[in-house]
Design an enzyme around this catalytic site. Structure first.
Site, PDB file in Angstrom:
ATOM      1  N   LEU A  83       0.855  -1.200   0.000  1.00 21.07           N
ATOM      2  CA  LEU A  83       0.000   0.000   0.000  1.00 21.07           C
ATOM      3  C   LEU A  83       0.884   1.242   0.000  1.00 21.07           C
ATOM      4  CD1 LEU A  83      -3.167   0.388   0.123  1.00 21.07           C
ATOM      5  CD2 LEU A  83      -2.791   1.106   2.488  1.00 21.07           C
ATOM      6  N   ILE A 128       1.529   3.745  -5.242  1.00 20.67           N
ATOM      7  CA  ILE A 128       0.575   3.239  -6.241  1.00 20.67           C
ATOM      8  C   ILE A 128      -0.540   2.436  -5.569  1.00 20.67           C
ATOM      9  CG2 ILE A 128       0.315   1.803  -8.294  1.00 20.67           C
ATOM     10  CD1 ILE A 128       3.310   2.483  -8.923  1.00 20.67           C
ATOM     11  N   ARG A 132       4.727  -4.400   5.445  1.00 24.00           N
ATOM     12  CA  ARG A 132       5.479  -4.739   6.665  1.00 24.00           C
ATOM     13  C   ARG A 132       5.130  -3.765   7.779  1.00 24.00           C
ATOM     14  NH1 ARG A 132      11.060  -4.451   3.765  1.00 24.00           N
ATOM     15  NH2 ARG A 132       9.827  -2.733   2.915  1.00 24.00           N
ATOM     16  N   THR A 133       4.861  -2.513   7.388  1.00 19.57           N
ATOM     17  CA  THR A 133       4.546  -1.494   8.390  1.00 19.57           C
ATOM     18  C   THR A 133       3.108  -1.024   8.211  1.00 19.57           C
ATOM     19  OG1 THR A 133       6.795  -0.750   7.976  1.00 19.57           O
ATOM     20  CG2 THR A 133       5.442   0.655   9.390  1.00 19.57           C
ATOM     21  N   GLY A 146       2.896  -5.275 -10.070  1.00 19.94           N
ATOM     22  CA  GLY A 146       4.173  -4.911  -9.433  1.00 19.94           C
ATOM     23  C   GLY A 146       5.352  -5.457 -10.213  1.00 19.94           C
ATOM     24  N   ARG A 147       5.822  -6.632  -9.828  1.00 22.88           N
ATOM     25  CA  ARG A 147       6.912  -7.316 -10.516  1.00 22.88           C
ATOM     26  C   ARG A 147       6.613  -8.813 -10.591  1.00 22.88           C
ATOM     27  NH1 ARG A 147       8.263  -3.202 -12.424  1.00 22.88           N
ATOM     28  NH2 ARG A 147      10.184  -2.036 -12.197  1.00 22.88           N
ATOM     29  N   GLU A 152      10.647 -11.454 -18.214  1.00 24.27           N
ATOM     30  CA  GLU A 152      10.128 -10.717 -19.374  1.00 24.27           C
ATOM     31  C   GLU A 152      11.183 -10.602 -20.471  1.00 24.27           C
ATOM     32  OE1 GLU A 152       8.734  -7.012 -17.752  1.00 24.27           O
ATOM     33  OE2 GLU A 152       7.201  -8.002 -16.549  1.00 24.27           O
ATOM     34  N   HIS A 161       3.466  -5.736 -19.804  1.00 23.69           N
ATOM     35  CA  HIS A 161       4.097  -4.740 -18.924  1.00 23.69           C
ATOM     36  C   HIS A 161       3.847  -3.316 -19.453  1.00 23.69           C
ATOM     37  CE1 HIS A 161       7.679  -3.987 -15.984  1.00 23.69           C
ATOM     38  NE2 HIS A 161       6.855  -2.955 -15.999  1.00 23.69           N
TER      39      HIS A 161
HETATM   40  P1  NAP Z   1       6.356   2.300  -2.875  1.00 22.82           P
HETATM   41  O1  NAP Z   1       5.666   3.591  -2.711  1.00 22.82           O
HETATM   42  O2  NAP Z   1       7.748   2.132  -2.411  1.00 22.82           O
HETATM   43  O3  NAP Z   1       5.436   1.182  -2.193  1.00 22.82           O
HETATM   44  C1  NAP Z   1       5.855  -0.121  -2.007  1.00 22.82           C
HETATM   45  C2  NAP Z   1       4.890  -0.805  -1.039  1.00 22.82           C
HETATM   46  O4  NAP Z   1       5.266  -2.174  -0.933  1.00 22.82           O
HETATM   47  C3  NAP Z   1       4.919  -0.189   0.362  1.00 22.82           C
HETATM   48  O5  NAP Z   1       3.613  -0.146   0.865  1.00 22.82           O
HETATM   49  C4  NAP Z   1       5.759  -1.187   1.158  1.00 22.82           C
HETATM   50  O6  NAP Z   1       5.374  -1.168   2.523  1.00 22.82           O
HETATM   51  C5  NAP Z   1       5.370  -2.499   0.460  1.00 22.82           C
HETATM   52  N1  NAP Z   1       6.376  -3.534   0.631  1.00 22.82           N
HETATM   53  C6  NAP Z   1       7.697  -3.481   0.297  1.00 22.82           C
HETATM   54  N2  NAP Z   1       8.307  -4.622   0.644  1.00 22.82           N
HETATM   55  C7  NAP Z   1       7.362  -5.403   1.214  1.00 22.82           C
HETATM   56  C8  NAP Z   1       7.387  -6.694   1.783  1.00 22.82           C
HETATM   57  N3  NAP Z   1       8.502  -7.428   1.843  1.00 22.82           N
HETATM   58  N4  NAP Z   1       6.229  -7.190   2.275  1.00 22.82           N
HETATM   59  C9  NAP Z   1       5.093  -6.465   2.243  1.00 22.82           C
HETATM   60  N5  NAP Z   1       5.006  -5.239   1.708  1.00 22.82           N
HETATM   61  C10 NAP Z   1       6.132  -4.707   1.204  1.00 22.82           C
HETATM   62  O7  NAP Z   1       6.389   1.868  -4.421  1.00 22.82           O
HETATM   63  P2  NAP Z   1       5.362   2.248  -5.572  1.00 22.82           P
HETATM   64  O8  NAP Z   1       5.745   3.545  -6.181  1.00 22.82           O
HETATM   65  O9  NAP Z   1       3.959   2.068  -5.079  1.00 22.82           O
HETATM   66  O10 NAP Z   1       5.717   1.092  -6.636  1.00 22.82           O
HETATM   67  C11 NAP Z   1       5.651  -0.261  -6.251  1.00 22.82           C
HETATM   68  C12 NAP Z   1       6.292  -1.149  -7.305  1.00 22.82           C
HETATM   69  O11 NAP Z   1       5.398  -1.308  -8.408  1.00 22.82           O
HETATM   70  C13 NAP Z   1       7.582  -0.624  -7.953  1.00 22.82           C
HETATM   71  O12 NAP Z   1       8.698  -0.897  -7.156  1.00 22.82           O
HETATM   72  C14 NAP Z   1       7.621  -1.386  -9.267  1.00 22.82           C
HETATM   73  O13 NAP Z   1       8.337  -2.581  -9.093  1.00 22.82           O
HETATM   74  C15 NAP Z   1       6.148  -1.693  -9.553  1.00 22.82           C
HETATM   75  N6  NAP Z   1       5.637  -0.950 -10.720  1.00 22.82           N
HETATM   76  C16 NAP Z   1       5.220  -1.612 -11.821  1.00 22.82           C
HETATM   77  C17 NAP Z   1       4.740  -0.912 -12.910  1.00 22.82           C
HETATM   78  C18 NAP Z   1       4.279  -1.599 -14.144  1.00 22.82           C
HETATM   79  O14 NAP Z   1       4.466  -1.070 -15.228  1.00 22.82           O
HETATM   80  N7  NAP Z   1       3.627  -2.753 -14.022  1.00 22.82           N
HETATM   81  C19 NAP Z   1       4.709   0.478 -12.897  1.00 22.82           C
HETATM   82  C20 NAP Z   1       5.127   1.131 -11.744  1.00 22.82           C
HETATM   83  C21 NAP Z   1       5.593   0.406 -10.649  1.00 22.82           C
HETATM   84  P3  NAP Z   1       6.389  -1.569   3.703  1.00 22.82           P
HETATM   85  O15 NAP Z   1       7.713  -0.947   3.367  1.00 22.82           O
HETATM   86  O16 NAP Z   1       5.726  -1.045   4.941  1.00 22.82           O
HETATM   87  O17 NAP Z   1       6.436  -3.056   3.685  1.00 22.82           O
HETATM   88  C1  8YV Z   2       8.006   0.896 -16.768  1.00 17.37           C
HETATM   89  C2  8YV Z   2       7.803   0.127 -14.326  1.00 17.37           C
HETATM   90  O1  8YV Z   2       7.373   0.085 -17.698  1.00 17.37           O
HETATM   91  O2  8YV Z   2       8.125   2.211 -13.267  1.00 17.37           O
HETATM   92  C3  8YV Z   2       8.263   0.991 -13.209  1.00 17.37           C
HETATM   93  O3  8YV Z   2       8.779   0.426 -12.220  1.00 17.37           O
HETATM   94  O4  8YV Z   2       7.843  -1.048 -14.257  1.00 17.37           O
HETATM   95  C4  8YV Z   2       7.207   0.753 -15.532  1.00 17.37           C
HETATM   96  O5  8YV Z   2       6.641   1.986 -15.272  1.00 17.37           O
HETATM   97  C5  8YV Z   2       9.433   0.606 -16.819  1.00 17.37           C
HETATM   98  O6  8YV Z   2      10.167   1.100 -15.776  1.00 17.37           O
HETATM   99  C6  8YV Z   2       9.985   1.149 -18.117  1.00 17.37           C
HETATM  100  O7  8YV Z   2      11.252   0.713 -18.312  1.00 17.37           O
END
Ligand code: NAP
Ligand code: 8YV
Length: 315
Positions: free
Chosen positions: A148, A151, A171-172, A227-228, A257, A275
């Site tokens: 949470l 995003i 975790r928190t 996420g990933r 991927e 993706h």
């Molecule tokens: P963020 O603000 O850092 O949020 C990450 C969340 O994950 C936090 O709530 C964190 O809470 C939780 N988390 C981290 N490690 C954890 C664990 N071991 N167990 C449980 N919860 C955990 O990051 P964000 O900006 O929302 O982005 C999240 C991720 O989405 C990115 O790192 C990226 O990999 C992915 N993403 C994918 C796309 C796509 O194109 N599909 C686009 C953007 C992002 P705690 O630290 O309290 O655990």
């Molecule tokens: C992108 C993503 O597709 O921001 C991220 O973590 O996974 C996506 O927004 C990617 O980073 C583009 O290379």
């Protein structure tokens, strides 16, 4: 005065390249292929793919690595930190796009819209013939958000008008939200019937969506991952979808991927996207601008805009 040199290894958004070339000497090449004199000139890096410890070591005077994307698991940020090198990412500017995609993917998975469209385009819609009713509905579901953060919270906000119950695991605990908190992923999976994963790739999140979690989600269960792919045991997921241990899944991200396992491609109850969660022109432009603005912020004022947590701020 000679221009600052910025290295761009691998593929990069054209707006990043165009803006960088206005200000800097840009070298498009891999770090380890540079001759020693050129490598010494490099003070900044803009990267969208992988940047390993060896790549960083090949650039003795690099100061800042600007990574395209909020997830920066592609860059060895810990190694960079040990050398005093700043790493930046592109948070926040993509929150809305990725959260919108998560909701779209959830609805597509639950109501089978992509399959229904394929059915129509294949000429199946004829007098007296209609597409079968979807097995599932979003109505009345209990959605668990795994992660949470920036995003995850936007996804939760978008879910509220759908009148579903919302819970989460991190975790928190987040004292600012009223959603039910579950201290373990297993507890969350047991409580909900729908799970959306939006956690980063870290050693702790590796294959955490496994057979046990999927079976806790149950036969009516729906799993969505934006996420990933790293977070999912894809073999266990394909098996659970095939056996009916869970009902359906929607995936934007995959373990290796662009390889998508045949076991997932073969399943009718999986919606699979390449993706693309942040992949609109406006959002990718905003990400591109932030990649450049981090370099400009550093070289003009010693102020990178969005350094990652591992980064030691110098200067
Ligand atoms: P963020 O603000 O850092 O949020 C990450 C969340 O994950 C936090 O709530 C964190 O809470 C939780 N988390 C981290 N490690 C954890 C664990 N071991 N167990 C449980 N919860 C955990 O990051 P964000 O900006 O929302 O982005 C999240 C991720 O989405 C990115 O790192 C990226 O990999 C992915 N993403 C994918 C796309 C796509 O194109 N599909 C686009 C953007 C992002 P705690 O630290 O309290 O655990
Ligand atoms: C992108 C993503 O597709 O921001 C991220 O973590 O996974 C996506 O927004 C990617 O980073 C583009 O290379």
């Amino acid at each position: 005065m000679s221009r600052i040199t910025v290295l761009v290894p691998g593929k990069m958004h054209e707006r990043v390249l165009a803006r960088l070339k206005e200000r800097y000497e840009v070298i498009e090449a891999d770090a380890t292929t540079l001759d020693a004199d050129t490598a010494k000139r490099v003070r900044g890096v803009a990267v969208s793919g992988t940047l390993t410890a060896a790549d960083i070591d090949a650039l003795p005077n690099v100061e800042l690595i600007s990574s395209f994307g909020v997830g920066y698991d592609n860059v060895d940020a810990r190694h960079a930190a040990t050398k005093g090198v700043i790493v930046t990412n592109t948070p926040d500017v993509l929150n809305d796009e990725v959260a919108d995609t998560a909701i779209g993917l959830l609805l597509n998975t639950i109501r089978e819209f992509p399959r229904a469209e394929s059915w129509l385009r294949a000429g199946n819609w004829k007098p007296g013939k209609s597409y079968p009713l979807s097995r599932f509905s979003l109505k009345g579901r209990h959605v668990g958000i795994y992660g949470l953060g920036r995003i995850g919270q936007e996804i939760a906000r978008r879910l509220e008008p759908f009148k579903v119950k919302i819970s989460y695991h991190t975790r928190t605990r987040n004292a600012d939200v009223s959603y039910d908190y579950y201290p373990t992923l297993k507890d969350l999976a047991e409580a909900v019937d729908t799970m959306i994963a939006i956690v980063p790739r870290t050693p702790q999140t590796h294959k955490t969506i496994n057979a046990e979690i999927l079976s806790a989600l149950g036969p009516e269960g729906v799993f969505v991952n934006v996420g990933r792919g790293w977070t999912v045991d894809e073999e266990a997921l394909a098996a659970a979808l095939k056996s009916g241990a869970i009902g359906a899944a929607g995936l934007d991200v995959f373990y290796d991927e662009p390889h998508v396992p045949a076991a997932l491609l073969d399943l009718p109850n999986a919606v699979l996207l390449p993706h693309l969660a942040s992949g609109s022109v406006p959002t990718r432009n905003a990400m591109a601008d932030l990649v450049v603005d981090n370099l400009v912020g550093w070289f003009d004022a010693r102020k990178p805009l969005t350094p990652v947590a591992e980064t030691p701020l110098k200067g």
